[in-house]
Structure formats: structure tokens, C-alpha cells
Design a protein around this motif. Structure first.
Motif, mmCIF file in Angstrom:
data_model
loop_
_atom_site.group_PDB
_atom_site.id
_atom_site.type_symbol
_atom_site.label_atom_id
_atom_site.label_comp_id
_atom_site.label_asym_id
_atom_site.label_seq_id
_atom_site.Cartn_x
_atom_site.Cartn_y
_atom_site.Cartn_z
ATOM 1 N N THR A 58 0.845 -1.190 0.000
ATOM 2 C CA THR A 58 0.000 0.000 0.000
ATOM 3 C C THR A 58 0.879 1.238 0.000
ATOM 4 O O THR A 58 1.948 1.265 0.617
ATOM 5 N N GLY A 59 0.432 2.253 -0.702
ATOM 6 C CA GLY A 59 1.210 3.467 -0.848
ATOM 7 C C GLY A 59 2.073 3.479 -2.089
ATOM 8 O O GLY A 59 2.641 4.525 -2.435
ATOM 9 N N SER A 60 2.191 2.335 -2.779
ATOM 10 C CA SER A 60 2.977 2.288 -4.012
ATOM 11 C C SER A 60 2.305 3.125 -5.096
ATOM 12 O O SER A 60 1.076 3.203 -5.169
ATOM 13 N N PHE A 61 3.131 3.715 -5.950
ATOM 14 C CA PHE A 61 2.604 4.509 -7.055
ATOM 15 C C PHE A 61 2.104 3.583 -8.156
ATOM 16 O O PHE A 61 2.682 2.526 -8.421
ATOM 17 N N ALA A 62 1.014 3.964 -8.777
ATOM 18 C CA ALA A 62 0.434 3.158 -9.859
ATOM 19 C C ALA A 62 -0.105 4.089 -10.933
ATOM 20 O O ALA A 62 -0.580 5.186 -10.642
ATOM 21 N N ARG A 63 -0.024 3.622 -12.178
ATOM 22 C CA ARG A 63 -0.589 4.350 -13.311
ATOM 23 C C ARG A 63 -1.745 3.545 -13.886
ATOM 24 O O ARG A 63 -1.646 2.330 -14.061
ATOM 25 N N VAL A 64 -2.829 4.238 -14.150
ATOM 26 C CA VAL A 64 -4.011 3.606 -14.741
ATOM 27 C C VAL A 64 -4.233 4.223 -16.117
ATOM 28 O O VAL A 64 -4.160 5.446 -16.278
ATOM 29 N N VAL A 65 -4.484 3.359 -17.108
ATOM 30 C CA VAL A 65 -4.682 3.809 -18.484
ATOM 31 C C VAL A 65 -6.158 3.644 -18.840
ATOM 32 O O VAL A 65 -6.694 2.536 -18.819
ATOM 33 N N PHE A 66 -6.801 4.757 -19.140
ATOM 34 C CA PHE A 66 -8.201 4.749 -19.574
ATOM 35 C C PHE A 66 -8.263 4.938 -21.081
ATOM 36 O O PHE A 66 -7.384 5.558 -21.682
ATOM 37 N N ARG A 67 -9.298 4.405 -21.688
ATOM 38 C CA ARG A 67 -9.507 4.565 -23.125
ATOM 39 C C ARG A 67 -10.372 5.798 -23.355
ATOM 40 O O ARG A 67 -11.426 5.956 -22.749
ATOM 41 N N GLY A 68 -9.915 6.655 -24.275
ATOM 42 C CA GLY A 68 -10.621 7.893 -24.554
ATOM 43 C C GLY A 68 -11.334 7.859 -25.894
ATOM 44 O O GLY A 68 -11.798 6.803 -26.360
ATOM 45 N N ALA A 69 -11.386 9.002 -26.538
ATOM 46 C CA ALA A 69 -12.088 9.121 -27.822
ATOM 47 C C ALA A 69 -11.340 8.366 -28.918
ATOM 48 O O ALA A 69 -10.116 8.179 -28.854
ATOM 49 N N ARG A 70 -12.050 7.935 -29.943
ATOM 50 C CA ARG A 70 -11.458 7.233 -31.077
ATOM 51 C C ARG A 70 -10.710 8.230 -31.967
ATOM 52 O O ARG A 70 -11.125 9.372 -32.142
ATOM 53 N N ARG A 71 -9.580 7.785 -32.523
ATOM 54 C CA ARG A 71 -8.796 8.619 -33.432
ATOM 55 C C ARG A 71 -8.047 7.733 -34.410
ATOM 56 O O ARG A 71 -7.935 6.517 -34.217
ATOM 57 N N ARG A 72 -7.533 8.353 -35.466
ATOM 58 C CA ARG A 72 -6.776 7.642 -36.501
ATOM 59 C C ARG A 72 -5.296 7.744 -36.180
ATOM 60 O O ARG A 72 -4.775 8.832 -35.911
ATOM 61 N N ALA A 73 -4.575 6.632 -36.212
ATOM 62 C CA ALA A 73 -3.152 6.622 -35.887
ATOM 63 C C ALA A 73 -2.434 5.592 -36.737
ATOM 64 O O ALA A 73 -3.045 4.657 -37.274
ATOM 65 N N LEU A 74 -1.101 5.783 -36.882
ATOM 66 C CA LEU A 74 -0.253 4.862 -37.633
ATOM 67 C C LEU A 74 0.401 3.876 -36.670
ATOM 68 O O LEU A 74 0.913 4.272 -35.619
ATOM 69 N N PHE A 75 0.398 2.600 -37.060
ATOM 70 C CA PHE A 75 0.993 1.559 -36.226
ATOM 71 C C PHE A 75 1.906 0.680 -37.075
ATOM 72 O O PHE A 75 1.627 0.431 -38.256
ATOM 73 N N VAL A 76 2.994 0.212 -36.442
ATOM 74 C CA VAL A 76 3.902 -0.746 -37.071
ATOM 75 C C VAL A 76 4.114 -1.891 -36.095
ATOM 76 O O VAL A 76 3.960 -1.720 -34.878
ATOM 77 N N PRO A 77 4.492 -3.077 -36.594
ATOM 78 C CA PRO A 77 4.777 -4.182 -35.677
ATOM 79 C C PRO A 77 5.943 -3.848 -34.759
ATOM 80 O O PRO A 77 6.915 -3.205 -35.179
ATOM 81 N N ALA A 78 5.856 -4.257 -33.523
ATOM 82 C CA ALA A 78 6.904 -3.957 -32.545
ATOM 83 C C ALA A 78 8.277 -4.481 -32.974
ATOM 84 O O ALA A 78 9.276 -3.777 -32.781
#
Length: 398
Positions: free
Chosen positions: A304-324
Motif C-alpha cells: 500500500t502506498g505504491s505509485f500506480a498508473r491507470v490507463v483509460f480509453r478515450g475518444a477514437r482517433r486515426r493513428a499509424l501503427f507498425v509491428p513492434a
């Protein structure tokens, strides 16, 4: 002698130049086989905007233990790290003055009970006297009608009845006063008993003592934390989210959570799957944010007390993606190989977030361009390549 040495040296240099001139011929061209590579297109995909919020890991239930009275701490029964059960004694306070007051309050209650008993006895006597006076007055009235009693006797009988009625009323009022006094004394005794019980501080629930904030000999006061206790079991993350994101945060949504363990994120860390269990309906006026609680999987035992990041999904948008696997990292520099007319060209890029859709490319590439997936070690900028099969895009960070 020196002149002879110079002539010999000059002759040797001239001979060497002549030999070199004779050996020169047309350059030999060596054919280089194209390198077989796997390519994939830069894809333009509709994806959700990534909204991050930082918070802390907490227990589902926690309590800050404090005293309800002002008293000196006589003893501490637990320390940080101890496990306790509901009702266990945690702290004892020096409350001898409260104990004395409790005894006085109980004694007052006993005295009030005796006063009430006396008042009831007096009431019985007053009732009997009133009945006797009423009977006597009735008898005198009957005799007077027969001329067997005098007016003086009638007046005496009526006065006697009036006095008995007054004593009866006074006794009844005394009963009511004694009842009120007894109730007050008993209430004071109950309050004193309850206050005396506050000298023993007990655990409100089963849990773990996470912090001990004071030692024996110090003065405890209401509102001053003495211990902190939290429940075992599942953890949750509490974050503050900007009010502009309220439309994208809903109870029941599953969101990725990244807990800071101190070791740094792994290359393939996709986070924990948390569930939004509570969304505060109100917005804080100071920071214009609202509180969101995310339940972590039961197996997670983060501190308890550890820092944490939460990722929420927002509005839809167009983006470019490549394989990792197409992205190469050299320190802080990211690059890919773009295939143009059978030649591999090194291209620097700026990447965004990684997800199941691949690595987002912010700058450096255009949709539809062909890039090399998992470039071979011997592949260099400008090398001729021949394309293999086009794989399906693989997600995750490189």
C-alpha cells in the motif's frame, strides 16, 4: 657517399611507381546478393486515445486508530507488522480519574434508587391518609345531615381531607422528581462506563498494523493518529481523474494498471487488469478532478502506498501503427528500415504508446509504406533486399 645513397633511394621509389602503374587495370565489380527480409505495411488504424492517471495502491479497508479521550498512553500491545483480529487490545490508556468518576456516578445512581424507594413509601402513606380523611369527611357530612354533628366538626373533616390531598400531590411530585433523578444518575453512570471503556483501544477489524505513530508515555488526544491498520487481501488503486475525462470512465470497465515495483517496467509489461469499482459523482472544486477506485486482481500483493498508473480509453482517433519487432532502439533513438524500390533505407521515427495493435508512430512514416520486420543483423542502410511474406502485425512494446 650521401649522394650515392640518395640516387639509390630515388631509383627504388621510381621502380615502385612503375610497377604500380603496370598493375593497374579495370575495376573488378563483385555482385552482392539481395538480403531476404520480411516486410509489413505501415497501417492506419482507428484506435482509442490513451488517457493516463497516477494514483496510489490502498487496501480495501483501512483505519487510522486514535483515542476518544485525552489520557496518557500506559501501554502499546502491538507494533508495525503485527496481525490483529477484531476486538484485540491495541493500546491501554491511564484513565484512573475516569475510573474514579465512574465509581462516583454509579454511587449517585444507587442513592437515586434509594431516594425513589423512599418517595414511593411516602406515597403509600399519603394515599392511606387521604383515604382515611375522605372517609372521615364523608361520615361527618352524613351525621351533619342528621343533626348529629356540628359545623365545626364538618370544617375540621374538610380541612383534614384537603391537607391529606395536598400531601398526596406533593408525594406524587416527589416520585416524579426521584424518577428523573434516577434516570439522570443512570445515564451519567452509563456515560462514565462508556468513557472508561475508551481507555482500552481495540482493533475495529481483522488486519495488519502498518504503522505505529506513538510510544507509551505520550499524551493521546482525539483526532491524533496512534496506529494505522489495513485489511489483508485484495488491493485497489485510487486515482484522481480530470473532469474532462468523465465521459470515458465508467464503473465496470476493465483498464490496465501499472504498479511501480521499483525495478522498472519490463519490455513486455502489459500491466495488470483492473476493474473500475467506484466513480465519485462529485468533482473537487479545488483541482476539478473526481476520484476513481480500481480493484486489482486478488493475487496482487503490492505494498500500500505504491505509485500506480491507470490507463483509460478515450475518444477514437486515426493513428499509424507498425509491428513492434520492426522498431530498433539505440539509446533514445528509434528507427525502422523502409523498403523503397528494393533498397532498405534507415528512417528515424518518433514513437508513441505500445498496445495490442503495435507501436504507434507519431512522425517519420506515412501510411502504406513498407517496413522491414525483425531486420537481420547484416542489414545496413542502402542494402538491396528482396521481400518475403507479409506477417500479421504483432503488438506490444519493442
Amino acid at each position: 657517399m650521401n649522394r650515392l645513397i640518395g640516387i639509390v633511394a630515388l631509383s627504388a621509389v621510381a621502380g615502385s611507381l612503375f610497377a604500380c602503374g603496370e598493375s593497374e587495370g579495370p575495376p573488378q565489380v563483385t555482385a552482392v546478393e539481395p538480403i531476404l527480409v520480411t516486410i509489413a505495411p505501415v497501417a492506419a488504424i482507428d484506435t482509442a486515445e490513451r488517457l493516463e492517471a497516477g494514483g496510489v495502491v490502498t487496501a480495501r479497508e483501512s483505519a487510522s486508530i486514535s483515542s476518544r479521550i485525552v489520557a496518557t498512553i500506559a501501554g502499546m500491545r502491538v507494533k508495525a507488522g503485527d496481525r490483529v483480529r477484531a476486538g484485540d487490545v491495541l493500546i491501554t490508556l491511564d484513565a484512573r480519574d475516569i475510573t474514579d468518576y465512574t465509581g462516583q456516578a454509579r454511587a449517585s445512581a444507587v442513592a437515586a434508587e434509594k431516594t425513589l424507594t423512599q418517595a414511593r413509601t411516602a406515597l403509600s402513606a399519603a394515599e392511606a391518609e387521604h383515604r382515611l380523611a375522605a372517609a372521615f369527611q364523608k361520615r361527618i357530612t352524613t351525621l351533619l345531615a342528621r343533626d348529629s354533628a356540628t359545623d365545626q366538626e364538618r370544617d375540621e373533616a374538610e380541612a383534614r381531607l384537603s391537607a391529606a390531598a395536598a400531601r398526596l400531590a406533593g408525594t406524587q411530585a416527589g416520585i416524579e422528581g426521584a424518577d428523573a433523578q434516577l434516570a439522570s444518575a443512570r445515564a451519567a453512570a452509563d456515560v462514565a462506563t462508556a468513557t472508561e471503556s475508551f481507555a482500552t483501544v481495540r482493533a475495529p477489524f481483522d488486519g495488519l498494523v502498518t504503522e505505529r505513530l506513538i510510544d507509551p508515555g505520550n499524551l493521546a488526544a482525539p483526532g491524533v493518529p496512534l496506529l494505522r491498520i489495513e485489511t489483508d487481501g485484495a488491493r485497489q488503486v485510487v486515482v484522481r481523474v480530470d473532469e474532462a475525462r468523465a465521459a470515458w470512465v465508467n464503473a465496470g470497465d476493465r483498464v490496465p494498471v501499472f504498479v511501480d515495483t521499483g525495478a522498472g517496467p519490463a519490455a513486455d509489461d502489459k500491466g495488470l487488469e483492473g476493474v473500475i469499482v467506484e466513480v465519485a459523482p462529485g468533482v473537487g472544486a479545488d483541482q476539478r478532478t473526481f476520484t476513481v477506485k480500481i480493484a486489482l486482481p486478488p493475487a496482487v500483493t503490492a505494498r500500500t502506498g505504491s505509485f500506480a498508473r491507470v490507463v483509460f480509453r478515450g475518444a477514437r482517433r486515426r493513428a499509424l501503427f507498425v509491428p513492434a519487432p520492426a522498431v530498433q532502439r539505440h539509446g533514445q533513438v528509434l528507427s525502422v528500415y523502409v523498403v523503397q524500390d528494393g533498397v532498405a533505407r534507415l528512417r528515424l521515427i518518433r514513437a508513441g504508446v505500445s498496445s495490442s495493435e503495435g507501436v504507434e508512430v507519431l512522425t517519420g512514416l506515412d501510411a502504406g509504406e513498407s517496413i522491414v520486420v525483425s531486420p537481420p543483423i547484416r542489414l545496413l542502410d542502402g542494402a538491396s533486399v528482396t521481400a518475403g511474406h507479409v506477417p500479421t502485425r504483432a503488438g506490444g512494446p519493442s
